[in-house]
Enzyme design. Structure first.
Site, short mmCIF file in Angstrom:
data_model
loop_
_atom_site.label_atom_id
_atom_site.label_comp_id
_atom_site.label_asym_id
_atom_site.label_seq_id
_atom_site.Cartn_x
_atom_site.Cartn_y
_atom_site.Cartn_z
N LYS A 11 0.85 -1.21 0.00
CA LYS A 11 0.00 0.00 0.00
C LYS A 11 0.88 1.25 0.00
CE LYS A 11 -3.60 -2.75 2.05
NZ LYS A 11 -4.81 -2.82 2.85
N GLY A 170 -7.41 -4.82 6.96
CA GLY A 170 -6.80 -3.88 7.89
C GLY A 170 -7.52 -3.77 9.22
P1 PGA Z 1 -4.55 -6.45 5.29
O1 PGA Z 1 -4.76 -5.95 3.79
O2 PGA Z 1 -3.75 -7.75 5.20
O3 PGA Z 1 -3.77 -5.36 5.97
O4 PGA Z 1 -5.88 -6.69 5.89
C1 PGA Z 1 -5.03 -6.83 2.75
C2 PGA Z 1 -5.20 -6.07 1.46
O5 PGA Z 1 -5.74 -4.98 1.49
O6 PGA Z 1 -4.80 -6.54 0.38
#
Ligand code: PGA
Length: 252
Positions: A11, A170
């Protein structure tokens, strides 16, 4: 035989310097693993530097997004032509892009087409929001997202799908292995109906949403689940390594 994949979606995290440090911390360990596709998706600005660092290793590179026009007056955008040669994969239709950048099914469809046209492999993200899940609309929502994203596309190349329930991203609140597997089975069925039994059986479908080294085994032990798209935990070398290693052990 579907080769499992663990993809790290960094991200909007890491400077170029931090990205290099993170890759150095995982590279040596991952070199010993040969039965899992390992893909890192750093921010655009680090693709080039990381590409150099992983040369000769089994780690592959992906981008987190692309714009669907090939070039022109689109200030700030990055096109498929710019990514081709820099990376092999590209995440398309992530729920954060749908939510914060108003990406519609039509935009996602155009992005999938643009990626396939230049030989990039899309990792197409679909998944329902919390209220849709609670209203029992998961099946309807993922089916609609799948159909609109792939509308008019005859050849999927090696396209992968990531099933990412928005409420699990998240939040630390992952789906259960069984829940994820059920929905992934349904998505596979949809792909078979849209394309062919063969393609439905071959397409790789990942789970994403709060996957960590602590819960990875629960997902990887489900035969329908071909790997994970990992956000937060992919920014910590020991977590990412733990997820990859468990996948390597659990998946034949
Ligand atoms: P996360 O994100 O593992 O932090 O939940 C997964 C994603 O958005 O691909």
């Amino acid at each position: 035989m579907r080769v499992p994949m663990i993809a790290g979606n960094w991200k909007m995290n890491t400077t170029v310097g931090e990205a290099i440090e993170l890759v150095k911390a995982i590279r040596a360990e991952l070199d010993r693993i040969d039965n899992v596709d390992m893909v890192l998706c750093p921010p655009f600005i680090s693709l080039s530097a990381i590409g150099e660092l992983i040369k000769g290793s089994s780690i592959k590179l992906g981008a987190q997004n692309l714009y669907f026009e090939e070039k022109g007056a689109y200030t700030g955008e990055v096109s498929s032509l710019m990514l081709a040669g820099l990376c092999e994969f590209v995440i398309v239709g992530h729920s954060e892009r749908r939510q914060y950048f108003n990406e519609t099914g039509e935009i996602v469809n155009n992005k999938v087409r643009a990626a396939l046209k230049v030989g990039l492999t899309p990792i197409l993200c679909i998944g329902e929001r919390l209220e849709e899940n609670e209203a029992g609309r998961t099946k309807e929502v993922v089916t609609e997202q799948l159909e609109s994203s792939l509308a008019g596309i005859d050849c999927l190349g090696g396209l992968l799908i990531a099933y990412e329930p928005v409420w699990a991203i998240g939040t630390g609140r992952a789906a259960s292995g069984e829940q994820a597997s059920d929905t992934i089975g349904l998505i596979r069925r949809n792909v078979a109906d849209l394309y062919s039994e063969k393609i439905g059986g071959e397409i790789r479908i990942l789970y994403g949403g709060s996957v960590t080294a602590e819960n990875a085994a629960e997902f990887m032990s489900q035969p329908e689940i071909d790997g994970a798209l990992v956000g937060g935990a992919s920014l910590k070398a020991d977590q990412f390594l733990g997820i990859v290693k468990q996948t390597s052990e659990i998946k034949p």
